[in-house]
Design an enzyme around this catalytic site. Structure first.
Site, PDB file in Angstrom:
ATOM      1  N   SER A 266       0.821  -1.133   0.080  1.00 50.74           N
ATOM      2  CA  SER A 266      -0.129   0.106  -0.038  1.00 50.74           C
ATOM      3  C   SER A 266       1.000   1.098   0.103  1.00 50.74           C
ATOM      4  O   SER A 266       1.588   1.501  -0.924  1.00 50.74           O
ATOM      5  CB  SER A 266      -1.039  -0.005   1.349  1.00 50.74           C
ATOM      6  OG  SER A 266      -1.969   1.060   1.088  1.00 50.74           O
TER       7      SER A 266
ATOM      8  N   ASP B 231      -1.352   1.565  -4.003  1.00 53.67           N
ATOM      9  CA  ASP B 231      -2.253   0.772  -4.710  1.00 53.67           C
ATOM     10  C   ASP B 231      -3.855   1.150  -4.877  1.00 53.67           C
ATOM     11  O   ASP B 231      -4.605   0.429  -5.239  1.00 53.67           O
ATOM     12  CB  ASP B 231      -2.462  -0.528  -3.767  1.00 53.67           C
ATOM     13  CG  ASP B 231      -2.935  -0.284  -2.211  1.00 53.67           C
ATOM     14  OD1 ASP B 231      -2.753   0.669  -1.767  1.00 53.67           O
ATOM     15  OD2 ASP B 231      -3.673  -1.118  -1.600  1.00 53.67           O
TER      16      ASP B 231
HETATM   17 MG    MG Z   1      -3.520   1.534  -0.142  1.00 54.90          MG
END
Ligand code: MG
Length: 453
Positions: free
Chosen positions: A97, A237
């Site tokens: 992430s 992401d």
């Molecule tokens: Mg994320």
């Protein structure tokens, strides 16, 4: 028992903590969790270890008797979408992430496209410890590539309508997974898109993947220098979105959440927003305006989904710019969030800074003190005694609410820290509340330290 999962799946340094060996064992454990049959979707972001981990994970899953559908490089919401849409029995996203480039991680998703709940993660940990089952030679799973991006793009296009006017939008994808689809979606819906850092690159050369105010200077400059209507910044992401207004000013995640709510929920009767005890009161005011209600949970995406599954809801999110649109996906979706804000802006004569001004203003102070993990519980207990008479909300930590503001004291789930977050309508009041919280926190910490010595 092995303790692999943190708040957002399994995270660590690639090839040190998150190794191919671990990925094989996790793959086999996941297949065993699924009773050694069915199919699993895998997606990844651009990190340098993505294919290494995908190969290892797929081998483990196949060895455990399940088939693998390889989605390739996709944002996390697209992995969630593919898992639900195809459908798969589970999904795994290989991503860290917003963490720095050397990290990677694995996050598991259920067949409905929601992140694994703690109970399912515990089951995976239990199986990893004893070793997943290897099936016989004639039941080994296979693996094939599946193109999922175009389905996601098509379904999202069906779900929302074309923007009412053409806005000039700068999209900063952070060299993350959003680059493969986010600019295309906004173009489909009628924006004049200028994309930045849209080439996926796991070294994240342009900026680090967490879209904080100090890291998106280039985006802010670009928006003003080309007279764009707004800017969009995704994390690595693309499950989160932060907005920059036409003057290059950043709208914080809770304001993005509130504007998205205003647009998405306007046709709903008595809408219900699910958020955490640590999110701004802006949401209460916006939902009141819409004639609805707010339900507050513990911190973390799984808690929001838990509440949704138990009692229903129309929108869920936290203050970090990640919003869940449950009748679309049970996963934070940075692209759908961006679409909602642009849709709102395209319908009015107001520019984005003026839209932001229509939201209530709050002052916030976020502070913390160092607190070793093993003292957290004792500190919380001492604080509870201290504030007993003030009737605190104990959903998570202690939340003290007053007419004109509130503060929350809670142990961090990921770091050896105790946090104090205060919010109020005026600067003086937020400082007062923050001081009250921090003083109590320091006192309790000192007391507990002395007791334990
Ligand atoms: Mg994320």
């Amino acid at each position: 028992m092995v303790d692999l999962f943190g708040t957002f799946g399994i995270r660590g340094v690639a090839n040190e903590d998150i190794t191919p060996d671990l990925a094989v064992r996790l793959g086999k454990a996941l297949a065993t969790h699924l009773d050694n049959e069915g199919k699993v979707g895998i997606g990844y972001d651009p990190r340098t270890s993505n294919k290494m981990l995908e190969n290892a994970l797929a081998s483990g899953i196949n060895s455990g008797g399940c088939d693998v559908l390889r989605f390739g490089m996709v944002p996390t919401p697209v992995l969630s979408f593919g898992t639900k849409h195809l459908p798969c029995d589970a999904g795994v996203m290989i991503t860290a992430s917003h963490n720095p480039p050397k990290y990677n991680g694995l996050k598991f998703w259920d067949s409905k496209g929601a992140g694994f709940v703690r109970e399912k993660e515990d089951d995976i940990e239990r199986i990893v410890e004893v070793g997943g089952k290897s099936v016989s030679w004639d039941r080994i799973g296979n693996s094939r590539k599946v193109e999922i991006l175009s389905d996601y793009r098509e379904m999202l296009n069906e779900k929302v309508s074309q923007f009412e006017k053409e806005l000039k939008v700068v999209v900063d994808c952070a060299n993350g997974a959003g680059g493969v689809i986010s600019p295309h979606i906004l173009t489909d819906l009628g924006c004049n898109v200028v994309s930045m850092n849209a080439q996926p690159d796991g070294r994240f050369p342009a900026r680090l993947p967490e879209p904080t105010e100090d890291r998106i200077g280039e985006l802010r400059k670009t928006v003003t220098s080309i007279d764009a209507d707004l800017g969009i910044a995704h994390d690595g992401d693309a499950d989160r979105t932060i907005i920059v207004d036409e003057n290059g000013e950043v709208l914080s995640g809770d304001r993005v959440f509130a504007l998205a709510a205003r647009n998405y929920l306007k046709k709903k009767n008595n809408p219900k927003i699910i958020t955490t005890v640590a999110t701004s009161s802006i949401l209460d005011e916006v939902v009141e305006e819409l004639g609805g209600e707010v339900a507050r949970t513990k911190v973390g995406e799984p808690e929001l989904i838990r509440e949704y599954r138990k009692n229903g809801g129309d929108l869920a999110g936290e203050e970090n710019g990640g919003v869940i649109f449950p009748d679309w996906l049970l996963c934070r979706d940075g692209m759908m969030t961006a679409v909602q804000i642009i849709d709102l802006a395209a319908k009015t004569e107001k520019n984005v800074s003026e839209l932001d001004e229509t939201l209530p203003k709050y002052h916030q102070l976020k502070k913390n003190v160092k607190c070793p993990d093993h003292l957290k519980q004792a500190v919380l207990e001492d604080l509870s005694k201290k504030f007993e008479d003030e009737n605190p909300d104990t959903t998570e930590g202690l939340r003290l609410a007053y007419e004109d503001g509130w503060f929350i004291l809670r142990p961090s789930g990921t770091e050896p820290k105790f946090r104090c977050f205060a919010e109020a309508k005026t600067e003086e009041r937020v400082e007062e509340l923050s001081k009250k919280g921090m003083e109590a926190l320091r006192e309790s910490l000192d007391f507990v330290k002395k007791e334990k010595e």
